[in-house]
Write a protein that holds these residues in place. Sequence first.
Motif, PDB file in Angstrom:
ATOM      1  N   ILE A  52     -21.587   2.440  14.503  1.00 28.97           N
ATOM      2  CA  ILE A  52     -21.382   2.036  12.833  1.00 28.97           C
ATOM      3  C   ILE A  52     -22.526   0.980  12.558  1.00 28.97           C
ATOM      4  N   VAL A  53     -22.786   1.448  11.251  1.00 33.88           N
ATOM      5  CA  VAL A  53     -24.020   0.145  10.528  1.00 33.88           C
ATOM      6  C   VAL A  53     -23.062  -0.822  10.049  1.00 33.88           C
ATOM      7  N   LEU A  98     -21.104   9.371   6.322  1.00 33.38           N
ATOM      8  CA  LEU A  98     -20.035   8.287   5.594  1.00 33.38           C
ATOM      9  C   LEU A  98     -18.744   9.086   5.908  1.00 33.38           C
ATOM     10  N   LEU A  99     -17.879   7.834   6.440  1.00 34.46           N
ATOM     11  CA  LEU A  99     -16.407   8.232   6.535  1.00 34.46           C
ATOM     12  C   LEU A  99     -15.788   7.297   5.659  1.00 34.46           C
ATOM     13  N   VAL A 100     -14.450   7.732   5.168  1.00 34.99           N
ATOM     14  CA  VAL A 100     -13.925   7.161   4.317  1.00 34.99           C
ATOM     15  C   VAL A 100     -12.539   7.082   5.104  1.00 34.99           C
ATOM     16  N   LEU A 101     -11.988   5.781   5.506  1.00 40.89           N
ATOM     17  CA  LEU A 101     -10.609   5.754   5.691  1.00 40.89           C
ATOM     18  C   LEU A 101      -9.477   5.497   4.759  1.00 40.89           C
ATOM     19  N   LYS A 102      -8.200   5.918   4.706  1.00 36.93           N
ATOM     20  CA  LYS A 102      -7.388   5.630   3.754  1.00 36.93           C
ATOM     21  C   LYS A 102      -6.374   4.782   4.556  1.00 36.93           C
ATOM     22  N   GLU A 146     -24.555  11.254  11.176  1.00 34.74           N
ATOM     23  CA  GLU A 146     -23.550  12.027  11.100  1.00 34.74           C
ATOM     24  C   GLU A 146     -22.765  12.675  12.321  1.00 34.74           C
ATOM     25  N   GLU A 147     -23.610  12.682  13.423  1.00 29.01           N
ATOM     26  CA  GLU A 147     -23.097  13.246  14.664  1.00 29.01           C
ATOM     27  C   GLU A 147     -22.293  12.295  15.207  1.00 29.01           C
ATOM     28  N   HIS A 148     -21.968  11.189  14.908  1.00 31.78           N
ATOM     29  CA  HIS A 148     -20.935  10.196  15.195  1.00 31.78           C
ATOM     30  C   HIS A 148     -19.731  10.073  14.390  1.00 31.78           C
ATOM     31  N   ARG A 149     -19.737  10.995  13.354  1.00 34.39           N
ATOM     32  CA  ARG A 149     -18.527  10.908  12.440  1.00 34.39           C
ATOM     33  C   ARG A 149     -16.895  11.327  13.401  1.00 34.39           C
ATOM     34  N   VAL A 163     -12.613  -5.542   8.644  1.00 36.69           N
ATOM     35  CA  VAL A 163     -12.999  -6.694   9.741  1.00 36.69           C
ATOM     36  C   VAL A 163     -12.726  -6.319  10.987  1.00 36.69           C
ATOM     37  N   ALA A 164     -11.645  -5.756  11.344  1.00 38.70           N
ATOM     38  CA  ALA A 164     -11.208  -5.502  12.963  1.00 38.70           C
ATOM     39  C   ALA A 164     -12.414  -4.464  13.460  1.00 38.70           C
ATOM     40  N   ILE A 165     -12.600  -3.532  12.597  1.00 34.00           N
ATOM     41  CA  ILE A 165     -13.566  -2.399  13.093  1.00 34.00           C
ATOM     42  C   ILE A 165     -14.793  -3.044  13.219  1.00 34.00           C
ATOM     43  N   ASP A 166     -15.408  -4.118  12.141  1.00 38.45           N
ATOM     44  CA  ASP A 166     -16.699  -4.765  12.416  1.00 38.45           C
ATOM     45  C   ASP A 166     -16.482  -5.606  13.741  1.00 38.45           C
ATOM     46  N   ALA A 167     -15.416  -6.159  14.144  1.00 37.65           N
ATOM     47  CA  ALA A 167     -15.242  -7.105  15.132  1.00 37.65           C
ATOM     48  C   ALA A 167     -15.531  -6.339  16.638  1.00 37.65           C
ATOM     49  N   GLU A 168     -15.136  -4.840  16.249  1.00 40.63           N
ATOM     50  CA  GLU A 168     -15.234  -4.139  17.525  1.00 40.63           C
ATOM     51  C   GLU A 168     -16.740  -3.881  17.988  1.00 40.63           C
ATOM     52  N   GLY A 169     -17.883  -3.890  17.083  1.00 39.07           N
ATOM     53  CA  GLY A 169     -19.059  -3.839  17.527  1.00 39.07           C
ATOM     54  C   GLY A 169     -19.435  -2.215  17.889  1.00 39.07           C
ATOM     55  N   TRP A 170     -18.777  -1.569  17.384  1.00 31.66           N
ATOM     56  CA  TRP A 170     -19.107  -0.153  17.814  1.00 31.66           C
ATOM     57  C   TRP A 170     -20.633   0.226  17.591  1.00 31.66           C
TER      58      TRP A 170
END
Length: 152
Positions: free
Chosen positions: A116-117, A91-95, A133-136, A106-113
């Motif tokens: 990220i689930v 889990l990652l929290v962005l402020k 967690e190795e991706h955090r 929305v922009a992160i989802d559009a990137e399709g990384w």
Amino acid sequence: MKLPRHAAILELIRNRRVPSQEALRELLAERGIEVAQATLSRDIRTLGLVKAPDGQGGSAYAIPSGGADTSPTLGRLLPALYVGADGVGNLLVLKTLVGGAQPIAVAIDAEGWPEIVGTLGGDDTILIILRGEEHREKIVARIEAIADRRGE
């Protein structure tokens, strides 16, 4: 801020007959959004709004059939709105600044990384669910590089 103003403009255009820039400026002012005519002209151009026949013998602003540009890129959003990140496990929290979380999610989802689930965007906080967690740290580094905040 530009993103909330753009959202308000699009909502007004979708829900009301707006025959002129002055009418749009007045409707925005009723919502507490004061905007100069030059800024409003730029917003209309940026959003790709067009004047179209309105069925009442006149014309009004409309969103083109291809839609307005409502999904700004991370490269435009993160430098202006990103505050920081912290996480645990997968889990990652962005402020973000107030009002910045949903457009960034929305922009992160559009990137399709692939790491990220999915994301959940609130007003100033985004929860990013990672595949592991190795991706955090990799995602934090990527986000901070885009935000140009490395080393702060």
